[in-house]
Structure formats: C-alpha cells, structure tokens
Design an enzyme around this catalytic site. Structure first.
Site, PDB file in Angstrom:
ATOM      1  N   GLU A 245       0.837  -1.175   0.043  1.00 47.85           N
ATOM      2  CA  GLU A 245      -0.154  -0.011   0.134  1.00 47.85           C
ATOM      3  C   GLU A 245       0.706   1.210   0.011  1.00 47.85           C
ATOM      4  O   GLU A 245       0.568   2.089  -0.867  1.00 47.85           O
ATOM      5  CB  GLU A 245      -0.879  -0.045   1.260  1.00 47.85           C
ATOM      6  N   GLU A 376       0.780  10.915  12.432  1.00 43.03           N
ATOM      7  CA  GLU A 376       1.398  10.717  13.833  1.00 43.03           C
ATOM      8  C   GLU A 376       2.168   9.222  13.955  1.00 43.03           C
ATOM      9  O   GLU A 376       3.014   9.058  14.342  1.00 43.03           O
ATOM     10  CB  GLU A 376       0.330  11.029  15.114  1.00 43.03           C
TER      11      GLU A 376
HETATM   12  C1  LIG Z   1     -10.119   7.849   3.022  1.00 40.82           C
HETATM   13  C2  LIG Z   1      -9.841   6.762   4.044  1.00 40.82           C
HETATM   14  C3  LIG Z   1      -9.758   5.593   3.606  1.00 40.82           C
HETATM   15  C4  LIG Z   1      -9.639   4.348   4.229  1.00 40.82           C
HETATM   16  N1  LIG Z   1      -9.941   3.184   3.613  1.00 40.82           N
HETATM   17  C5  LIG Z   1      -9.545   1.972   4.183  1.00 40.82           C
HETATM   18  C6  LIG Z   1      -9.818   0.562   3.718  1.00 40.82           C
HETATM   19  O1  LIG Z   1      -9.945   0.533   2.474  1.00 40.82           O
HETATM   20  N2  LIG Z   1      -9.622  -0.350   4.423  1.00 40.82           N
HETATM   21  C7  LIG Z   1      -9.224  -0.380   5.793  1.00 40.82           C
HETATM   22  O2  LIG Z   1      -9.116  -1.464   6.465  1.00 40.82           O
HETATM   23  N3  LIG Z   1      -9.325   0.909   6.306  1.00 40.82           N
HETATM   24  C8  LIG Z   1      -9.327   2.065   5.591  1.00 40.82           C
HETATM   25  N4  LIG Z   1      -9.147   3.331   6.329  1.00 40.82           N
HETATM   26  C9  LIG Z   1      -8.867   3.464   7.670  1.00 40.82           C
HETATM   27  C10 LIG Z   1      -7.516   3.793   8.097  1.00 40.82           C
HETATM   28  O3  LIG Z   1      -6.559   2.823   7.968  1.00 40.82           O
HETATM   29  C11 LIG Z   1      -7.587   4.480   9.708  1.00 40.82           C
HETATM   30  O4  LIG Z   1      -8.461   5.441   9.563  1.00 40.82           O
HETATM   31  C12 LIG Z   1      -6.288   4.666  10.170  1.00 40.82           C
HETATM   32  O5  LIG Z   1      -5.369   3.496  10.207  1.00 40.82           O
HETATM   33  C13 LIG Z   1      -6.419   5.307  11.728  1.00 40.82           C
HETATM   34  O6  LIG Z   1      -7.161   4.570  12.442  1.00 40.82           O
HETATM   35  P1  LIG Z   1      -8.418   5.308  13.119  1.00 40.82           P
HETATM   36  O7  LIG Z   1      -9.302   5.943  12.045  1.00 40.82           O
HETATM   37  O8  LIG Z   1      -9.327   4.124  13.898  1.00 40.82           O
HETATM   38  O9  LIG Z   1      -7.819   6.240  14.194  1.00 40.82           O
HETATM   39  P2  LIG Z   1      -7.148   5.871  15.666  1.00 40.82           P
HETATM   40  O10 LIG Z   1      -6.191   4.784  15.243  1.00 40.82           O
HETATM   41  O11 LIG Z   1      -8.363   5.848  16.632  1.00 40.82           O
HETATM   42  O12 LIG Z   1      -6.403   7.396  15.747  1.00 40.82           O
HETATM   43  C14 LIG Z   1      -6.976   8.639  16.444  1.00 40.82           C
HETATM   44  C15 LIG Z   1      -5.910   9.529  16.765  1.00 40.82           C
HETATM   45  O13 LIG Z   1      -4.950   8.935  17.582  1.00 40.82           O
HETATM   46  C16 LIG Z   1      -3.535   9.026  16.996  1.00 40.82           C
HETATM   47  N5  LIG Z   1      -2.650   7.892  17.371  1.00 40.82           N
HETATM   48  C17 LIG Z   1      -3.098   6.665  17.388  1.00 40.82           C
HETATM   49  N6  LIG Z   1      -1.913   5.802  17.723  1.00 40.82           N
HETATM   50  C18 LIG Z   1      -1.031   6.663  17.673  1.00 40.82           C
HETATM   51  C19 LIG Z   1       0.345   6.426  18.207  1.00 40.82           C
HETATM   52  N7  LIG Z   1       0.857   5.350  18.323  1.00 40.82           N
HETATM   53  N8  LIG Z   1       1.131   7.408  18.327  1.00 40.82           N
HETATM   54  C20 LIG Z   1       0.590   8.803  17.963  1.00 40.82           C
HETATM   55  N9  LIG Z   1      -0.548   8.927  17.501  1.00 40.82           N
HETATM   56  C21 LIG Z   1      -1.616   7.860  17.697  1.00 40.82           C
HETATM   57  C22 LIG Z   1      -3.889   9.032  15.271  1.00 40.82           C
HETATM   58  O14 LIG Z   1      -2.900   9.667  14.891  1.00 40.82           O
HETATM   59  C23 LIG Z   1      -5.308   9.712  15.140  1.00 40.82           C
HETATM   60  O15 LIG Z   1      -5.003  11.305  15.383  1.00 40.82           O
HETATM   61  C24 LIG Z   1      -9.187   4.429   5.402  1.00 40.82           C
HETATM   62  C25 LIG Z   1      -9.323   5.652   6.088  1.00 40.82           C
HETATM   63  C26 LIG Z   1      -9.679   6.699   5.269  1.00 40.82           C
HETATM   64  C27 LIG Z   1      -9.821   8.291   6.112  1.00 40.82           C
END
Ligand SMILES: Cc1cc2nc3c(=O)[nH]c(=O)nc-3n(C[C@H](O)[C@H](O)[C@H](O)COP(=O)(O)OP(=O)(O)OC[C@H]3O[C@@H](n4cnc5c(N)ncnc54)[C@H](O)[C@@H]3O)c2cc1C
Length: 393
Positions: A245, A376
């Site tokens: 990816e 992040e």
């Molecule tokens: C347009 C789009 C398309 C997507 N397509 C897919 C897809 O096809 N398939 C799929 O499976 N997923 C998909 N995703 C999901 C994407 O992989 C997740 O949104 C992303 O990994 C973040 O996870 P979360 O949204 O649960 O946020 P969280 O992990 O809950 O994070 C919330 C906040 O905490 C911060 N944070 C979390 N952990 C840490 C750390 N260790 N250190 C510092 N900061 C941290 C993050 O940076 C963020 O600001 C998509 C997302 C978007 C926006």
C-alpha cells in the site's frame, strides 16, 4: 549514478503517454467533484481498457496475467497515469494491495480464480482491516472467524473500507483463535461480499461522496479454502499488504502533487479584472517555491525507494516518509489554492467560476493524512525504523 530512464524505459514511457492521451476518457480527468455512480462505472471501464492494453499489473509474473516487468516499469505506469490527471480507478485496492498479497501467499487455485478478473476490473476488491477500536492499533481487531469443518463463520464489524459498496470480494483480516490477543491468532481470508450475512453501509465523507463503508458480518460464511497463507499467521500476510500500500504508490502521489502545484502556479498567474496577479506577491512566490522544493525532495526519495525495491524486491520504510510528506504537502497546496480563490472558494459545483477543483481537492486531502497510516503513526515509524530512535512503547 544515472537517475534518468534507460532507452527502453524512455520508449515505454513515451508510448504509454501517447496511449493515455488517446484512450483516457475526458470525463475521468481533472480531479473535480464528480457524480460517484457515473465515476465508478467509467472507472471500471477504464481499468478494463488499461488491462487489455497490458498496462494493468505490469510487474506481476506472466503466469499471473502480468508482464513480468521490473518495479521501474510499474512506477512509470503509476507516474504517467497520475501526471495525466487520470483519477485513481476503482480497482486500485485490488491491483495494488490484494493482487500482490494473493501473488505472495495465495494458492494456485486462488490465484487462478481471482487474479484475471481482478486485473480487468470485472471483479472489484476492498480491504477489510480497520475496525472501530482497531485502526492505528490494527492488532486490537476483534472480528471473529470460527472454523466449522470446511466452513468459516464470521461475526463482527469492519469500518472505513474503501469501495466496499462496489466490491465483489474483500481481503479480510479476522481473529481465528478466540483465546489470542495482539498479532497472534489472526487469519487472512477472502470474503465474497455477496454472501448472506454481509451488509455494507456507506459512510458519506466530507467531499459528499460515500467512498468508504462500514461492513457488518453476521454469521457470514465462506469456505475454509478461502484462507490466504497459514491459519493464525494473518499478521504476516497483512504486513505484506500494507508494505505494498505504501511502498510503490509514492511515485503516483508525487506526480499527482506535481499536477496540483502546476495548477496552483497557473491560478497564481491569472490576472484579475484590474490586471493584478497573486504571483506578483513575493511572499506568495516564496510559499509556492517551498512546495516546489518539497516536490524535488519527494522525487529523490522515491528514486531511493525504487532503487532499494529493485535490489531487495521488498518495499522499504521510505514509502512511509513519502506518504507522510506528500499528504501534508497536498493539504498545504490545496489550502493555498482555496486561499487564492478567496470567496469564490466557498462555491461548489456549477456555481464555482473556475470549477470546483480546489474545493474538492482540499476536502479530500484531509483524509490523505489519515488513510494508509495517520501522520502521527508514520512519524513513529520513521523515528523507530528509519532513524533508529528508541521505541516509544
Ligand atoms: C479515506 C480513507 C480510506 C480508508 N480506507 C480503508 C480501507 O479501505 N480499509 C481499511 O481497512 N481501512 C481504511 N481506512 C482506515 C484507516 O486505515 C484508519 O482510519 C487509520 O489507520 C487510523 O485509524 P483510526 O481511524 O481508527 O484512528 P485511531 O487509530 O483511533 O487514531 C486516532 C488518533 O490517535 C492518533 N494515534 C493513534 N495511535 C497513535 C500512536 N501510536 N502514536 C501517535 N498517535 C497515535 C492518530 O494519529 C489519530 O490522530 C481508511 C481511512 C480513510 C480516512
């Protein structure tokens, strides 16, 4: 070191450029807001056209329907498509992530059944990794996969799955060992999205498009033959998917940014009714120059990544650097486009005097800093795996 194309690569690039010019439908170009339904249908046809011309999966082995070309040619295809402002097609997740995962870990039967249709866009794939509570911390996922004889029964929820509403199959990561936690006890599966018990609910994004979705699985079944790689080793398979990816998309992302910066320069050079141009302001010229410097840095990082990829065959951590810097630069560039539009930037669709390019691009750019790893999280990866700093946890 010669960083340019070889004679054969230059000829391939020139032929491809002419071919795109002659074949890419106008309605797919431009990057403005679009009618999602019409876009998806046109995008599916476009993938078929690419595949028939031999430009889909060029790096895949010949036995898998590819051309068996080196990663340099794969990068040229991605770069030229992005340069022509052809949008990411609906088969992107399948071609760039699911296909390479099947090639690395799939059985001959799985490859024979799925790769040809995936290449032509006859069957669309989505990626089912993220869950509520398991995004950045993917190993926290809870989707259950219970083995019952030669069947597997799925229960749980996925979220943010791009194109799931149009997908025929999903590359799905689930917990097959209920006693396990973290990276252990996960298995990678091929789910037929039309199976009873699989329900897709689109989520509308800031752009107004329902590009990604929730997937609810309630007793959805699949044959045990749909396991990819060893049972319980889904984490290893998933890491291959994620490396692909971020690993090879850098050149396309950079070329798309190049296109946006060129449009920004055009916009800054447009004269208003009094003959004034935004580009006459030295502070603005400085801001645009900064983006051109960023582009040059991205291009050279891509070349370093590509050279490592050609040597080792595996995408390296440079992909995370490019994804991080590109997504943040794209946010800045599109915000600057909006700034130059002034109040016209508040208008959308046919009401917008210069089209809705910057409006759409700015809203979509916000998701870029979240998808495929948040900024992040990517900073953490760069700190630990590139700079060798101590682990934070
Ligand atoms: C347009 C789009 C398309 C997507 N397509 C897919 C897809 O096809 N398939 C799929 O499976 N997923 C998909 N995703 C999901 C994407 O992989 C997740 O949104 C992303 O990994 C973040 O996870 P979360 O949204 O649960 O946020 P969280 O992990 O809950 O994070 C919330 C906040 O905490 C911060 N944070 C979390 N952990 C840490 C750390 N260790 N250190 C510092 N900061 C941290 C993050 O940076 C963020 O600001 C998509 C997302 C978007 C926006």
């Amino acid at each position: 070191m010669d960083l340019g194309d070889s004679a054969a690569e230059a000829a391939f690039r020139a032929e491809l450029r002419d071919w795109i010019e002659a074949n890419c439908p106008d309605e797919l170009r431009g990057g403005d807001a679009r009618d999602q339904h019409a876009f998806e249908a046109a995008s599916r046809r476009w993938l078929g056209t690419l595949a028939r011309a031999g430009y889909a999966g060029v790096t895949w082995p010949v036995r898998c329907g590819g051309q068996g070309l080196s990663q340099v040619y794969g990068a040229i295809v991605l770069e030229e498509l992005a340069r022509s402002a052809a949008p990411p097609h609906i088969g992107l997740v399948g071609l760039n992530m699911c296909g390479p995962t099947l090639i690395a870990f799939g059985t001959e039967e799985q490859q024979g059944r799925h790769l040809p249709q995936l290449l032509t866009g006859e069957e669309i794939w989505c990626q089912g990794f993220s869950e509520p509570g398991a995004g950045s911390d993917l190993a926290a996922l809870r989707m259950r996969a219970d083995f019952r004889g030669d069947r597997i029964v799925l229960n749980g929820q996925k979220v943010w799955s791009s194109f799931a509403h149009a997908a025929d199959f999903c590359l799905l990561l689930a917990r097959s060992d209920p006693e396990s936690s973290g990276h252990r006890g996960l298995t990678m599966l091929i789910l037929d999205m039309h199976a009873p018990g699989a329900e897709v609910r689109p989520i509308r994004q800031l752009t107004g498009e329902p590009e990604f979705n929730e997937i609810f699985l309630t007793g959805a079944e699949l044959p045990a033959a749909n396991v990819i790689g060893p049972v319980g080793e889904g984490w290893r398979v998933a890491m291959t998917t994620l490396l692909h990816e971020r690993g090879t998309l850098g050149v396309a992302l950079t070329a798309a940014l190049e296109y946006n910066v060129a449009r920004l320069v055009e916009l800054a050079c447009m004269a208003d009714d009094d003959g004034r141009r935004a580009a006459d302001d030295p502070l603005l010229r400085d801001r645009i120059a900064r983006e051109l410097i960023e582009l040059a840095a991205l291009r050279t990082t891509n070349l370093r990544a590509l050279s490592n990829l050609v040597d080792s065959g595996v995408p390296g951590p440079e992909g995370s650097v490019v994804k991080l810097r590109w997504s943040e630069a794209n946010r800045r560039v599109t915000a600057l486009g909006q700034e130059l539009l002034g109040v016209d930037g508040l208008l959308a669709g046919s009401d917008a005097p210069l089209g809705a390019f910057w409006q759409y691009q700015q809203l979509r750019s916000l998701g870029n800093t979240i998808e495929a790893g948040t900024s992040e999280v990517l900073r953490g990866i760069v700190a630990e795996r590139v700079l060798g700093l101590p682990r934070s946890r």
